[in-house]
Design a protein around this motif. Sequence first.
Motif, PDB file in Angstrom:
ATOM      1  N   HIS A  29      -0.015   8.314  -3.859  1.00  0.00           N
ATOM      2  CA  HIS A  29       0.454   7.054  -3.946  1.00  0.00           C
ATOM      3  C   HIS A  29       1.550   6.855  -4.894  1.00  0.00           C
ATOM      4  CE1 HIS A  29       0.951   2.961  -2.894  1.00  0.00           C
ATOM      5  NE2 HIS A  29       1.001   2.440  -4.099  1.00  0.00           N
ATOM      6  N   TYR A  30       2.628   6.287  -4.512  1.00  0.00           N
ATOM      7  CA  TYR A  30       3.971   6.461  -5.458  1.00  0.00           C
ATOM      8  C   TYR A  30       4.304   4.749  -5.637  1.00  0.00           C
ATOM      9  CZ  TYR A  30       4.571  11.348  -5.140  1.00  0.00           C
ATOM     10  OH  TYR A  30       4.369  12.775  -5.141  1.00  0.00           O
ATOM     11  N   GLN A  31       4.458   4.302  -6.938  1.00  0.00           N
ATOM     12  CA  GLN A  31       4.738   2.928  -7.088  1.00  0.00           C
ATOM     13  C   GLN A  31       5.854   2.715  -8.045  1.00  0.00           C
ATOM     14  OE1 GLN A  31       2.710   0.016  -5.840  1.00  0.00           O
ATOM     15  NE2 GLN A  31       4.541  -1.034  -6.642  1.00  0.00           N
ATOM     16  N   PHE A  32       6.746   2.307  -7.610  1.00  0.00           N
ATOM     17  CA  PHE A  32       8.173   1.845  -8.178  1.00  0.00           C
ATOM     18  C   PHE A  32       8.257   0.548  -8.664  1.00  0.00           C
ATOM     19  CE2 PHE A  32       8.609   5.486  -5.600  1.00  0.00           C
ATOM     20  CZ  PHE A  32       9.275   6.361  -6.457  1.00  0.00           C
ATOM     21  N   GLU A  33       9.039   0.261  -9.548  1.00  0.00           N
ATOM     22  CA  GLU A  33       9.448  -1.117 -10.010  1.00  0.00           C
ATOM     23  C   GLU A  33      10.590  -1.682  -9.024  1.00  0.00           C
ATOM     24  OE1 GLU A  33      10.968  -0.469 -13.924  1.00  0.00           O
ATOM     25  OE2 GLU A  33       9.222   0.174 -14.899  1.00  0.00           O
ATOM     26  N   ILE A  34      10.453  -2.901  -8.968  1.00  0.00           N
ATOM     27  CA  ILE A  34      11.443  -3.695  -8.018  1.00  0.00           C
ATOM     28  C   ILE A  34      12.778  -3.738  -8.748  1.00  0.00           C
ATOM     29  CG2 ILE A  34      11.875  -5.870  -7.020  1.00  0.00           C
ATOM     30  CD1 ILE A  34       9.080  -6.189  -6.731  1.00  0.00           C
ATOM     31  N   ASN A  35      13.702  -3.063  -8.273  1.00  0.00           N
ATOM     32  CA  ASN A  35      15.189  -3.379  -8.821  1.00  0.00           C
ATOM     33  C   ASN A  35      16.099  -4.068  -7.784  1.00  0.00           C
ATOM     34  OD1 ASN A  35      15.806  -1.219  -7.193  1.00  0.00           O
ATOM     35  ND2 ASN A  35      16.156   0.127  -8.886  1.00  0.00           N
ATOM     36  N   GLU A  36      15.633  -4.492  -6.829  1.00  0.00           N
ATOM     37  CA  GLU A  36      16.436  -5.101  -5.645  1.00  0.00           C
ATOM     38  C   GLU A  36      15.549  -6.412  -5.279  1.00  0.00           C
ATOM     39  OE1 GLU A  36      18.788  -4.376  -1.737  1.00  0.00           O
ATOM     40  OE2 GLU A  36      16.682  -3.780  -1.713  1.00  0.00           O
ATOM     41  N   ASP A  77       9.396   5.808 -18.479  1.00  0.00           N
ATOM     42  CA  ASP A  77       9.638   5.023 -17.515  1.00  0.00           C
ATOM     43  C   ASP A  77       9.634   5.660 -16.018  1.00  0.00           C
ATOM     44  OD1 ASP A  77      12.236   5.766 -18.496  1.00  0.00           O
ATOM     45  OD2 ASP A  77      13.123   4.135 -17.360  1.00  0.00           O
ATOM     46  N   VAL A  78      10.448   6.908 -16.085  1.00  0.00           N
ATOM     47  CA  VAL A  78      10.684   7.675 -14.915  1.00  0.00           C
ATOM     48  C   VAL A  78       9.263   8.217 -14.493  1.00  0.00           C
ATOM     49  CG1 VAL A  78      11.820   9.725 -13.761  1.00  0.00           C
ATOM     50  CG2 VAL A  78      13.119   8.270 -15.260  1.00  0.00           C
ATOM     51  N   ILE A  79       8.811   8.971 -15.291  1.00  0.00           N
ATOM     52  CA  ILE A  79       7.590   9.462 -15.052  1.00  0.00           C
ATOM     53  C   ILE A  79       6.304   8.615 -14.682  1.00  0.00           C
ATOM     54  CG2 ILE A  79       5.644  10.696 -16.303  1.00  0.00           C
ATOM     55  CD1 ILE A  79       7.907  12.409 -15.467  1.00  0.00           C
ATOM     56  N   LYS A  80       6.453   7.395 -15.441  1.00  0.00           N
ATOM     57  CA  LYS A  80       5.263   6.436 -14.779  1.00  0.00           C
ATOM     58  C   LYS A  80       5.756   6.058 -13.146  1.00  0.00           C
ATOM     59  CE  LYS A  80       4.216   1.610 -15.333  1.00  0.00           C
ATOM     60  NZ  LYS A  80       4.886   0.228 -15.893  1.00  0.00           N
ATOM     61  N   GLN A  81       6.769   6.178 -12.760  1.00  0.00           N
ATOM     62  CA  GLN A  81       7.031   5.741 -11.225  1.00  0.00           C
ATOM     63  C   GLN A  81       7.017   7.056 -10.403  1.00  0.00           C
ATOM     64  OE1 GLN A  81      10.263   2.313 -10.970  1.00  0.00           O
ATOM     65  NE2 GLN A  81      10.585   3.120 -12.999  1.00  0.00           N
ATOM     66  N   PHE A  82       7.495   8.161 -11.078  1.00  0.00           N
ATOM     67  CA  PHE A  82       7.473   9.365 -10.163  1.00  0.00           C
ATOM     68  C   PHE A  82       6.845  10.594 -10.859  1.00  0.00           C
ATOM     69  CE2 PHE A  82       9.486  12.735  -7.749  1.00  0.00           C
ATOM     70  CZ  PHE A  82       9.521  12.603  -6.614  1.00  0.00           C
ATOM     71  N   PRO A  83       5.623  10.656 -11.304  1.00  0.00           N
ATOM     72  CA  PRO A  83       4.814  11.433 -12.075  1.00  0.00           C
ATOM     73  C   PRO A  83       5.037  13.037 -11.811  1.00  0.00           C
ATOM     74  CG  PRO A  83       3.530  10.489 -10.541  1.00  0.00           C
ATOM     75  CD  PRO A  83       4.644   9.858 -10.297  1.00  0.00           C
ATOM     76  N   HIS A  84       6.274  13.394 -11.854  1.00  0.00           N
ATOM     77  CA  HIS A  84       6.414  15.069 -11.654  1.00  0.00           C
ATOM     78  C   HIS A  84       7.302  15.296 -12.717  1.00  0.00           C
ATOM     79  CE1 HIS A  84       4.775  14.915  -7.566  1.00  0.00           C
ATOM     80  NE2 HIS A  84       5.326  13.468  -7.432  1.00  0.00           N
ATOM     81  N   ALA A  85       7.027  16.616 -13.499  1.00  0.00           N
ATOM     82  CA  ALA A  85       7.764  17.040 -14.349  1.00  0.00           C
ATOM     83  C   ALA A  85       9.016  17.897 -13.820  1.00  0.00           C
ATOM     84  CB  ALA A  85       6.847  17.962 -15.270  1.00  0.00           C
TER      85      ALA A  85
END
Length: 113
Positions: A29-36, A77-85
């Motif tokens: 599961h991927y959870q992103f911040e609302i920016n729209e 902040d990127v890793i939190k939403q898309f946890p891939h190195a």
Amino acid sequence: MKNPYLYGTPILFPPNRINNVCFTFNNRHYQFEINEPEHGNHIHGLVYNKNWKVKKYEANGDQVLLVTEFNAVLHPDVIKQFPHALVIEMRFVLSGSKPHSLKITVKNVFHGS
């Protein structure tokens, strides 16, 4: 510049609009911040407005090479939403009156078990 990320070649990664700011892929599961906020979505990815490192710059005659890099691990902040190195590299070549070239490479740099 007031908004320097409005110019140049934007890298929209992950691309497009993420409806309801989340999705599941391969049981992850991927959870992103609302920016729209007007639509409740995430749009244009996570790296278009981040600082990139200049890895290489060369000028040789009428040709210029510029290589930039974005390392997601350096951006919590990127890793939190898309946890891939991952590391994204952009390679620009400008050569006299010829069209310029742009090569983009995305690498997963995770070396765990």
